[in-house]
Scaffold this motif. Structure first.
Motif, PDB file in Angstrom:
ATOM      1  N   GLU A 131       0.678  -1.156  -0.023  1.00  0.00           N
ATOM      2  CA  GLU A 131      -0.253  -0.254   0.140  1.00  0.00           C
ATOM      3  C   GLU A 131       0.900   1.234   0.038  1.00  0.00           C
ATOM      4  O   GLU A 131       0.690   2.115  -0.435  1.00  0.00           O
ATOM      5  N   VAL A 160      -6.687  -4.277   0.356  1.00  0.00           N
ATOM      6  CA  VAL A 160      -6.395  -2.569   0.255  1.00  0.00           C
ATOM      7  C   VAL A 160      -6.239  -2.888  -0.811  1.00  0.00           C
ATOM      8  O   VAL A 160      -5.984  -1.346  -1.574  1.00  0.00           O
ATOM      9  N   LEU A 161      -4.958  -3.838  -1.278  1.00  0.00           N
ATOM     10  CA  LEU A 161      -5.041  -3.821  -3.018  1.00  0.00           C
ATOM     11  C   LEU A 161      -5.402  -3.324  -3.852  1.00  0.00           C
ATOM     12  O   LEU A 161      -4.967  -2.627  -4.543  1.00  0.00           O
ATOM     13  N   HIS A 214      -6.992   0.115  -4.079  1.00  0.00           N
ATOM     14  CA  HIS A 214      -6.273   1.279  -4.135  1.00  0.00           C
ATOM     15  C   HIS A 214      -6.386   1.634  -5.736  1.00  0.00           C
ATOM     16  O   HIS A 214      -6.104   0.672  -6.282  1.00  0.00           O
TER      17      HIS A 214
END
Length: 518
Positions: free
Chosen positions: A286, A314-315, A318
């Protein structure tokens, strides 16, 4: 000369009492003749010596006058200065040594010394090494002389922009240890307005002297590299020089490179390198994506990555990051696991030319990169260090390499007792790299000598002209086949080949082994 003792010459024969006078009589006339010859030789040698002396005198006379006609003596001052500047190393700063320019140039003659001392650009690069004095004798005198030499060097640089690198041979410092680094830093601080490139490798406490500088003090500063001797918290968010108006290249510890509070003009960076051991860093995928997103002009990036137990969400959440100008990318990964391909999927690299991967052995199997290889259509150099580099699965990934590949570097982490494969498809995917010029394999175990020979032979037979220029292989095992004789015709035609193996130590029988007087 005929001798009655000819048949006995060169043997161990011992003459009788009657033969001794006869032998002495035979030597009388030759001895007289020998003396005459030695006298004649001395006379001739005297004549030769006189002629040689006259010749040397004439040669010296002519050479001294010819020297006056040397073209370099008639060169204009500005041309000679440019020649001097061409002697300066271009890939590093100049060492304080009489073995290289610019110091060496001043040791030729008084004229050259005067020119070198009056050319400021010759002295605009300096590599300062703290004297190593573990058991110093008169340390103050010696270090003072070294420091004064550095000050004189900098004085000769006039008003030129400065490139300074600083190293210490010490691995650590006791609180009361003597160090000339602090004095040297104090010498550099008044010159901060001329700093262009700085590279400091020194104790963490020594960096404190730089806190007083602000971004307005370093208007010319372009690249900064900080190498502390420890990985403790540096507090480098206090280094306002990193926010200089022209700073475009940064080398620092990974934990310090946090986009939110690190004082950098991220949007102006063209080169970024994260340092430190991967097992210590808290840089995650991240954070990498965030940093890349803040650096639209980045051209070269080397990062360390340790996800630990990251959340794949999270990835995925993004947004993709496009690096329009990034041509060199290096990852040093630990605990990246399956998230690493996801990270690469979130980065668009249309101009990538060089990719380097350092995958820690204890981080599990390196994931397949075939999908990424297909997308990097301009890739020219690939350097991979992983425990699955030369496994059949990873070699299959090479089939996805783009045809633009020119250089391949492989670090094969295999067991030395492993049996190498000797099949024709040991190096399969490289057939799709028609422009391959350099192949380097280190600690090679999985590929056999015969398979390597077949690969080189096939590549050198490519029409109309082979592209392969260099093959460097170090085997982490014993030789099974000596292929150098077979490669000799290619070597004679210009192929650069370097092949080495682990060699068995020869067994030596020592008849005195175990005896007390050996």
């Amino acid at each position: 000369m005929v001798s009655p003792f000819a048949s006995l010459l060169g043997t161990n024969y011992s003459p009788t009492d009657e033969e001794v006078p006869k032998i002495k009589a035979l030597l009388a006339e030759p001895a007289f003749r020998l003396k005459r010859l030695e006298d004649e030789i001395r006379e001739l040698q005297k004549t030769l010596d006189e002629l040689a002396a006259e010749r040397d005198s004439l040669v010296g006379y002519m050479d001294s006058h010819r020297a006056l006609l040397s073209p370099i003596r008639r060169l204009p001052l500005d041309i000679l200065q440019e020649i001097f500047l061409a002697c300066i190393p271009t890939h590093r700063n100049c060492a304080m040594s009489a073995l290289e320019a610019p110091v060496l140039l001043g040791r030729i003659c008084s004229s050259w010394r005067s020119i070198s001392l009056s050319t400021p650009r010759l002295w605009a690069k300096l590599h300062f090494v703290e004297p190593y004095l573990p058991y110093a004798f008169e340390p103050a005198t010696r270090t003072t002389q070294h420091l004064e030499g550095a000050k004189s060097w900098l004085d000769r640089s006039g008003l030129c922009p400065l490139s300074i690198s600083l190293r210490t041979p010490h691995s650590s410092y006791a609180p009361d240890s003597y160090s000339s680094l602090q004095d040297f830093i104090q010498t550099l601080i008044p010159l901060a307005s001329r700093w262009q490139h700085i590279d400091f490798y020194m104790p963490l406490a020594t960096f404190d002297a730089l806190y007083q500088l602000t971004e307005t003090d370093v208007p010319l500063l372009e690249s900064v590299a900080f190498h502390p001797l420890s990985y403790s918290e540096t507090g480098w968010n206090r280094f306002r020089v990193l926010n200089g108006p022209r700073v475009s290249s940064i080398y620092a510890l990974g934990n310090d490179l946090m986009a939110e509070d690190f004082p950098i003009r991220w949007q102006e960076l063209t080169a970024l390198e994260m340092a430190g051991p991967t097992w210590r860093t808290s840089v995650t995928s991240e954070i990498v994506l965030r940093i890349l997103g803040n650096c639209p002009k980045l051209q070269s990036c080397k990062v360390i990555l340790n996800d630990g137990h990251p959340s794949s969400g999270v990835l995925l959440a993004h947004p993709p990051v496009e690096c329009k100008f990034l041509h060199t990318l290096q990852f040093s990964c630990e605990n990246a696991g399956a998230t690493f391909p996801r990270l690469l999927d979130r980065i668009s690299l249309p101009e990538l030319r060089s990719f380097i991967l350092r995958w820690e052995v204890d981080s599990g199997a390196c994931p397949s990169l075939a999908h990424q290889f297909k997308g990097w259509t301009k890739l020219e150099s690939l350097d991979i260090d992983s425990e699955r580099t030369l496994t059949p699965e990873f070699l299959e990934d090479f089939r996805s390499l783009p045809p633009t590949m020119r250089r391949l570097v492989i670090h094969d982490v295999g067991l030395a007792e492993q049996v190498p494969r000797d099949t024709d498809d040991s190096l399969p995917g490289l057939a799709v790299c028609p422009l391959l010029e350099t192949l380097e394999i280190y600690k090679c175990v999985n590929i056999s000598d015969a398979a390597l020979l077949r690969f080189i032979t096939a590549r050198m037979g490519v029409a109309p002209r082979p592209t392969l220029r260099r093959v460097h292989v170090t085997f982490n095992r014993y030789m099974t086949l000596d292929i150098l004789p077979s490669l000799q015709p290619f070597i004679e035609n210009g192929l650069d080949v370097s092949i080495s193996h682990n060699e068995r130590a020869p067994m030596k029988l020592a008849p005195w082994l175990g005896l007390s007087d050996t």
